[in-house]
Scaffold this motif. Structure first.
Motif, PDB file in Angstrom:
ATOM      1  N   GLY A  58       0.841  -1.200   0.000  1.00  0.00           N
ATOM      2  CA  GLY A  58       0.000   0.000   0.000  1.00  0.00           C
ATOM      3  C   GLY A  58       0.865   1.236   0.000  1.00  0.00           C
ATOM      4  O   GLY A  58       1.696   1.422  -0.883  1.00  0.00           O
ATOM      5  N   ASP A  59       0.709   2.074   1.033  1.00  0.00           N
ATOM      6  CA  ASP A  59       1.518   3.289   1.121  1.00  0.00           C
ATOM      7  C   ASP A  59       2.564   3.170   2.226  1.00  0.00           C
ATOM      8  O   ASP A  59       2.890   4.147   2.892  1.00  0.00           O
ATOM      9  N   THR A  60       3.097   1.955   2.406  1.00  0.00           N
ATOM     10  CA  THR A  60       4.165   1.743   3.383  1.00  0.00           C
ATOM     11  C   THR A  60       5.337   1.018   2.736  1.00  0.00           C
ATOM     12  O   THR A  60       5.183   0.299   1.750  1.00  0.00           O
ATOM     13  N   LEU A  61       6.509   1.214   3.328  1.00  0.00           N
ATOM     14  CA  LEU A  61       7.719   0.507   2.929  1.00  0.00           C
ATOM     15  C   LEU A  61       8.291  -0.127   4.187  1.00  0.00           C
ATOM     16  O   LEU A  61       8.583   0.568   5.161  1.00  0.00           O
ATOM     17  N   GLU A  62       8.401  -1.444   4.159  1.00  0.00           N
ATOM     18  CA  GLU A  62       8.845  -2.191   5.342  1.00  0.00           C
ATOM     19  C   GLU A  62      10.308  -2.580   5.207  1.00  0.00           C
ATOM     20  O   GLU A  62      10.729  -3.118   4.173  1.00  0.00           O
ATOM     21  N   CYS A  63      11.075  -2.329   6.249  1.00  0.00           N
ATOM     22  CA  CYS A  63      12.478  -2.727   6.299  1.00  0.00           C
ATOM     23  C   CYS A  63      12.549  -4.255   6.368  1.00  0.00           C
ATOM     24  O   CYS A  63      11.900  -4.868   7.219  1.00  0.00           O
ATOM     25  N   TRP A  64      13.337  -4.844   5.505  1.00  0.00           N
ATOM     26  CA  TRP A  64      13.427  -6.305   5.450  1.00  0.00           C
ATOM     27  C   TRP A  64      14.131  -6.894   6.668  1.00  0.00           C
ATOM     28  O   TRP A  64      13.902  -8.047   7.022  1.00  0.00           O
ATOM     29  N   ALA A  65      14.971  -6.117   7.334  1.00  0.00           N
ATOM     30  CA  ALA A  65      15.792  -6.671   8.411  1.00  0.00           C
ATOM     31  C   ALA A  65      15.030  -6.886   9.726  1.00  0.00           C
ATOM     32  O   ALA A  65      15.140  -7.937  10.338  1.00  0.00           O
ATOM     33  N   HIS A  66      14.265  -5.885  10.148  1.00  0.00           N
ATOM     34  CA  HIS A  66      13.613  -5.985  11.456  1.00  0.00           C
ATOM     35  C   HIS A  66      12.119  -5.692  11.418  1.00  0.00           C
ATOM     36  O   HIS A  66      11.476  -5.656  12.454  1.00  0.00           O
ATOM     37  N   SER A  71       5.625   5.036   6.667  1.00  0.00           N
ATOM     38  CA  SER A  71       4.646   5.646   5.778  1.00  0.00           C
ATOM     39  C   SER A  71       5.373   6.327   4.632  1.00  0.00           C
ATOM     40  O   SER A  71       6.295   7.119   4.862  1.00  0.00           O
ATOM     41  N   LEU A  72       4.954   6.043   3.408  1.00  0.00           N
ATOM     42  CA  LEU A  72       5.539   6.707   2.251  1.00  0.00           C
ATOM     43  C   LEU A  72       5.101   8.161   2.166  1.00  0.00           C
ATOM     44  O   LEU A  72       5.738   8.971   1.509  1.00  0.00           O
ATOM     45  N   ARG A  73       4.022   8.514   2.830  1.00  0.00           N
ATOM     46  CA  ARG A  73       3.496   9.883   2.800  1.00  0.00           C
ATOM     47  C   ARG A  73       4.116  10.783   3.867  1.00  0.00           C
ATOM     48  O   ARG A  73       4.349  11.959   3.627  1.00  0.00           O
ATOM     49  N   THR A  74       4.383  10.228   5.055  1.00  0.00           N
ATOM     50  CA  THR A  74       4.873  11.045   6.165  1.00  0.00           C
ATOM     51  C   THR A  74       6.283  10.681   6.628  1.00  0.00           C
ATOM     52  O   THR A  74       6.913  11.465   7.325  1.00  0.00           O
ATOM     53  N   GLY A  75       6.744   9.485   6.285  1.00  0.00           N
ATOM     54  CA  GLY A  75       8.044   9.014   6.760  1.00  0.00           C
ATOM     55  C   GLY A  75       8.015   8.453   8.164  1.00  0.00           C
ATOM     56  O   GLY A  75       9.015   7.935   8.659  1.00  0.00           O
ATOM     57  N   LYS A  76       6.872   8.539   8.821  1.00  0.00           N
ATOM     58  CA  LYS A  76       6.778   8.070  10.206  1.00  0.00           C
ATOM     59  C   LYS A  76       6.767   6.542  10.276  1.00  0.00           C
ATOM     60  O   LYS A  76       6.134   5.883   9.447  1.00  0.00           O
ATOM     61  N   PRO A  77       7.471   5.988  11.275  1.00  0.00           N
ATOM     62  CA  PRO A  77       7.408   4.541  11.459  1.00  0.00           C
ATOM     63  C   PRO A  77       6.033   4.157  11.998  1.00  0.00           C
ATOM     64  O   PRO A  77       5.471   4.865  12.829  1.00  0.00           O
ATOM     65  N   LEU A  78       5.525   3.048  11.519  1.00  0.00           N
ATOM     66  CA  LEU A  78       4.191   2.610  11.914  1.00  0.00           C
ATOM     67  C   LEU A  78       4.234   1.503  12.958  1.00  0.00           C
ATOM     68  O   LEU A  78       3.196   1.109  13.481  1.00  0.00           O
ATOM     69  N   ASN A  79       5.427   0.998  13.226  1.00  0.00           N
ATOM     70  CA  ASN A  79       5.595  -0.024  14.253  1.00  0.00           C
ATOM     71  C   ASN A  79       7.054  -0.050  14.713  1.00  0.00           C
ATOM     72  O   ASN A  79       7.917   0.519  14.062  1.00  0.00           O
ATOM     73  N   LEU A  80       7.282  -0.690  15.822  1.00  0.00           N
ATOM     74  CA  LEU A  80       8.637  -0.843  16.359  1.00  0.00           C
ATOM     75  C   LEU A  80       9.363  -1.929  15.559  1.00  0.00           C
ATOM     76  O   LEU A  80       8.716  -2.739  14.910  1.00  0.00           O
ATOM     77  N   PRO A  81      10.674  -1.949  15.579  1.00  0.00           N
ATOM     78  CA  PRO A  81      11.543  -1.279  16.526  1.00  0.00           C
ATOM     79  C   PRO A  81      11.921   0.164  16.165  1.00  0.00           C
ATOM     80  O   PRO A  81      12.443   0.880  16.998  1.00  0.00           O
ATOM     81  N   ALA A  82      11.686   0.618  14.947  1.00  0.00           N
ATOM     82  CA  ALA A  82      12.015   2.011  14.608  1.00  0.00           C
ATOM     83  C   ALA A  82      11.034   2.952  15.296  1.00  0.00           C
ATOM     84  O   ALA A  82       9.850   2.655  15.422  1.00  0.00           O
ATOM     85  N   TYR A  83      11.535   4.081  15.753  1.00  0.00           N
ATOM     86  CA  TYR A  83      10.667   5.093  16.359  1.00  0.00           C
ATOM     87  C   TYR A  83      10.954   6.489  15.827  1.00  0.00           C
ATOM     88  O   TYR A  83      10.224   7.428  16.108  1.00  0.00           O
ATOM     89  N   GLU A  84      11.994   6.628  15.014  1.00  0.00           N
ATOM     90  CA  GLU A  84      12.321   7.909  14.390  1.00  0.00           C
ATOM     91  C   GLU A  84      11.871   7.878  12.930  1.00  0.00           C
ATOM     92  O   GLU A  84      12.073   6.874  12.234  1.00  0.00           O
TER      93      GLU A  84
END
Length: 107
Positions: A58-66, A71-84
């Motif tokens: 959809g409009d998200t890009l998920e890191c393959w590692a963790h 969000s592709l629209r805001t850049g905000k992480p939608l789940n942990l472990p990323a918080y920045e």
């Protein structure tokens, strides 16, 4: 600074990311399932991993590692472990050219 051509629109595959670099700034460029082109910072804020190697949903890009999804629209992480968040860049389409200015981020 002005926008630079990073690729042709026809080079992008739907629901996939490619890595580009503009003036030393790494970015992940995505053509989403709605036909919209997005550009976000390519480095996951949880680990030094290229997001362009991740998975588009959809409009998200998920890191393959963790597994952190951004969000592709805001850049905000939608789940942990990323918080920045990662930066999101304004994209301009001119004909078949995808243009990005690394100094212009979307709010």
């Amino acid at each position: 600074m002005s926008a630079s051509r990073v690729c042709a629109l026809s080079d992008l595959e739907q629901d996939a990311a490619i890595r580009v670099e503009v003036d030393g700034v790494p970015m992940a460029v995505v053509l989403d399932s709605n036909g919209e082109v997005h550009a976000i910072g390519d480095t996951c804020t949880h680990g030094d991993i290229s997001l362009a190697e991740g998975f588009v949903d959809g409009d998200t890009l998920e890191c393959w590692a963790h597994g952190s999804a951004f969000s592709l629209r805001t850049g905000k992480p939608l789940n942990l472990p990323a918080y920045e968040p990662v930066p999101v860049y304004a994209v301009t389409i001119e004909g078949d050219d995808v243009l990005i200015d690394p100094t212009v981020t979307k709010k």
